[in-house]
Write a protein that holds these residues in place. Structure first.
Motif, mmCIF file in Angstrom:
data_model
loop_
_atom_site.group_PDB
_atom_site.id
_atom_site.type_symbol
_atom_site.label_atom_id
_atom_site.label_comp_id
_atom_site.label_asym_id
_atom_site.label_seq_id
_atom_site.Cartn_x
_atom_site.Cartn_y
_atom_site.Cartn_z
ATOM 1 N N GLN A 173 0.915 -0.924 0.076
ATOM 2 C CA GLN A 173 -0.053 -0.029 -0.061
ATOM 3 C C GLN A 173 0.870 1.304 -0.139
ATOM 4 O OE1 GLN A 173 -3.609 0.302 2.293
ATOM 5 N NE2 GLN A 173 -2.709 -1.323 3.733
ATOM 6 N N TYR A 215 -12.015 -4.892 2.486
ATOM 7 C CA TYR A 215 -10.519 -4.712 1.856
ATOM 8 C C TYR A 215 -9.996 -6.179 1.536
ATOM 9 C CZ TYR A 215 -5.383 -3.803 3.203
ATOM 10 O OH TYR A 215 -4.082 -3.811 3.138
ATOM 11 N N ASP A 250 -7.373 -9.032 -6.216
ATOM 12 C CA ASP A 250 -5.925 -8.679 -7.111
ATOM 13 C C ASP A 250 -5.076 -9.919 -7.275
ATOM 14 O OD1 ASP A 250 -6.268 -6.194 -6.324
ATOM 15 O OD2 ASP A 250 -5.340 -6.529 -4.201
ATOM 16 N N GLY A 267 4.198 -10.848 4.135
ATOM 17 C CA GLY A 267 4.532 -11.091 5.656
ATOM 18 C C GLY A 267 3.455 -11.735 6.327
ATOM 19 N N ASP A 311 1.596 -11.109 8.768
ATOM 20 C CA ASP A 311 0.405 -10.409 9.169
ATOM 21 C C ASP A 311 -0.706 -10.759 7.869
ATOM 22 O OD1 ASP A 311 1.646 -8.715 7.303
ATOM 23 O OD2 ASP A 311 1.278 -7.008 8.323
ATOM 24 N N VAL A 367 8.752 -8.936 11.279
ATOM 25 C CA VAL A 367 9.730 -8.017 12.041
ATOM 26 C C VAL A 367 9.180 -7.169 12.937
ATOM 27 C CG1 VAL A 367 11.494 -6.310 11.746
ATOM 28 C CG2 VAL A 367 11.229 -7.988 9.692
HETATM 29 P P1 TYM Z 1 1.068 -3.470 3.452
HETATM 30 O O1 TYM Z 1 0.959 -2.648 2.588
HETATM 31 O O2 TYM Z 1 0.482 -3.282 4.756
HETATM 32 O O3 TYM Z 1 2.418 -4.276 3.551
HETATM 33 C C1 TYM Z 1 3.257 -4.555 2.445
HETATM 34 C C2 TYM Z 1 3.846 -5.993 2.763
HETATM 35 O O4 TYM Z 1 4.843 -5.717 3.907
HETATM 36 C C3 TYM Z 1 4.646 -6.961 4.940
HETATM 37 N N1 TYM Z 1 4.894 -6.483 6.240
HETATM 38 C C4 TYM Z 1 5.587 -7.009 7.203
HETATM 39 N N2 TYM Z 1 6.479 -8.048 6.960
HETATM 40 C C5 TYM Z 1 7.220 -8.301 8.185
HETATM 41 N N3 TYM Z 1 7.364 -7.928 9.067
HETATM 42 C C6 TYM Z 1 6.480 -6.687 9.420
HETATM 43 N N4 TYM Z 1 6.542 -5.831 10.588
HETATM 44 C C7 TYM Z 1 5.590 -6.419 8.169
HETATM 45 N N5 TYM Z 1 4.894 -5.164 8.216
HETATM 46 C C8 TYM Z 1 4.199 -5.249 6.877
HETATM 47 C C9 TYM Z 1 3.070 -7.228 4.661
HETATM 48 O O5 TYM Z 1 2.977 -8.268 5.225
HETATM 49 C C10 TYM Z 1 2.993 -7.115 3.351
HETATM 50 O O6 TYM Z 1 3.575 -8.195 2.417
HETATM 51 N N6 TYM Z 1 -2.920 -6.084 2.165
HETATM 52 C C11 TYM Z 1 -1.544 -5.696 1.814
HETATM 53 C C12 TYM Z 1 -1.566 -5.164 0.319
HETATM 54 C C13 TYM Z 1 -2.010 -5.977 -0.660
HETATM 55 C C14 TYM Z 1 -1.570 -7.200 -1.133
HETATM 56 C C15 TYM Z 1 -2.470 -7.710 -2.095
HETATM 57 C C16 TYM Z 1 -0.618 -8.348 -0.801
HETATM 58 C C17 TYM Z 1 -3.366 -5.479 -1.244
HETATM 59 N N7 TYM Z 1 -3.417 -6.581 -2.161
HETATM 60 C C18 TYM Z 1 -2.621 -8.818 -2.868
HETATM 61 C C19 TYM Z 1 -0.634 -9.355 -1.386
HETATM 62 C C20 TYM Z 1 -1.487 -9.774 -2.581
HETATM 63 C C21 TYM Z 1 -1.130 -4.638 2.755
HETATM 64 O O7 TYM Z 1 -1.838 -3.999 3.384
HETATM 65 O O8 TYM Z 1 0.203 -4.583 2.889
#
Ligand code: TYM
Length: 333
Positions: free
Chosen positions: A9, A126, A133, A145, A147, A186
């Protein structure tokens, strides 16, 4: 055929969790499977974003993709809003997914907090857009990740119910989350029980991809730890979340396992470990931040890459959406 899809995002500066949990894996997988990586600007507006800044934020994520090694000649890189089929397929999936499934989503509960009645309907639905997607490209592998695991399970449930309800077994594949390795979750540098996140008010909780060497080193120096030396087993490490997190970060940055890092540092205190971690982090992240700034200085080139990626994504998604419309029985199907 195997296909990778993922996205991030455009809601603010990327941090080490995004990099290790997602971007590093995108770059690795692009050489193993056909890869689609997008910038999730439709998802971004589920919570208020300044319209005057949104395009710039999309470019910044694209620059981070390129800086971390995604190659636009190999992977398809595009903005979500340039491919309207995502939103069209999401509508169909809104009618496939059950309210009970969405009620279980923990990320909505975390993001909405106490006043969920004030959140947008988009924030609630969402994960359904996220399923669209992924399935618009019939992707089989989704690097994310930890989450995002629950959203991937929902995606599989939607795919299975669509296939069943519309009588087309195997129409959509059931995609897998690619969530392995020490970088999958992380944690905050200030609190080993909270994940590293863009929304944490403390800058010292996270390392941003654009941080310079001094900021990276200072944040690691100030990271919360305990006074004990590092233990020699993963079990003993697991009881110390802050120590466990720093070891996992080291391992992920160095392409090793936490066990291998412990084997090297067992018995050493943080006075030794932190400076070594800081050097490693600066060596690995410094060049990424620099490359990001270089790409950001040429927005015309970024826009060209995103436009070409969007063209290709539209071509790949169109026949799948057409089949969906026909299966559903749409007038215009
Ligand atoms: P978003 O934008 O919050 O985060 C992007 C990616 O970073 C990973 N992530 C982490 N990994 C490890 N440790 C952490 N602390 C951490 N914080 C964030 C997230 O897991 C993610 O992979 N919903 C998704 C975006 C999305 C998406 C999709 C992903 C929209 N459509 C289709 C895959 C497939 C999101 O909010 O990621």
């Amino acid at each position: 055929p195997a296909r990778v899809l993922s996205g991030v995002q455009p809601t603010g500066a990327l941090h080490l969790g995004n990099y290790l949990g997602a971007l590093v894996k995108f770059t690795r997988l692009q050489h193993q499977m056909e890869t689609f990586i997008f910038v999730a600007d439709l998802h971004a507006i589920t919570q208020w974003q300044d319209p005057a800044r949104l395009k710039g934020q999309v470019r910044e994520i694209a620059a981070a993709y390129l800086a971390s090694g995604l190659d636009p000649k190999v992977a398809t890189i595009f903005p979500q809003s340039a491919v309207p089929a995502h939103a069209e397929l999401a509508w169909v999936f809104n009618c496939v997914a059950r309210l009970g499934w969405l009620d279980r989503m923990t990320q909505f509960k975390d993001k909405a907090g106490k006043h969920k009645e004030r959140e947008s309907v988009g924030l609630y639905t969402y994960p359904v857009l996220q399923a669209a997607d992924i399935l618009l490209y019939r992707a089989t592998h989704v690097p994310v990740g930890e989450d995002q695991r629950q959203h991937l399970e929902l995606t599989r449930d939607i795919a299975a119910k669509f296939n069943h309800d519309f009588g087309v077994p195997g129409f959509f594949p059931l995609p897998e989350a690619v969530v392995e390795g020490p970088g999958a979750r992380v944690m905050s540098l200030r609190d080993g029980a909270a994940k590293m996140s863009k929304s944490d008010p403390s800058e010292y909780s996270r390392i941003n991809l654009t941080d310079d060497a001094d900021a990276i080193a200072q944040k690691i120096r100030k990271a919360r730890t305990d006074p004990e030396p590092l233990p020699d087993t993963l079990e003993a490490l697991a009881a110390r979340p802050e120590a466990q997190n720093l070891v996992a970060i080291y391992a992920a940055l160095d392409g090793r396992t936490s066990a291998e890092v412990l084997a090297e540092y067992a018995g050493q205190g943080f006075g030794v470990f932190k400076p070594r971690l800081a050097d490693l982090a600066v060596a690995k992240l410094g060049p990424v931040g620099e490359a990001m700034r270089r790409y950001m200085s040429d927005p015309v080139e970024i826009d060209r890459i995103l436009a070409a990626g969007a063209e290709r994504a539209r071509q790949v998604g169109a026949p799948v959406l057409a089949e969906v419309k026909a299966a559903v029985g749409y007038w215009a199907g």
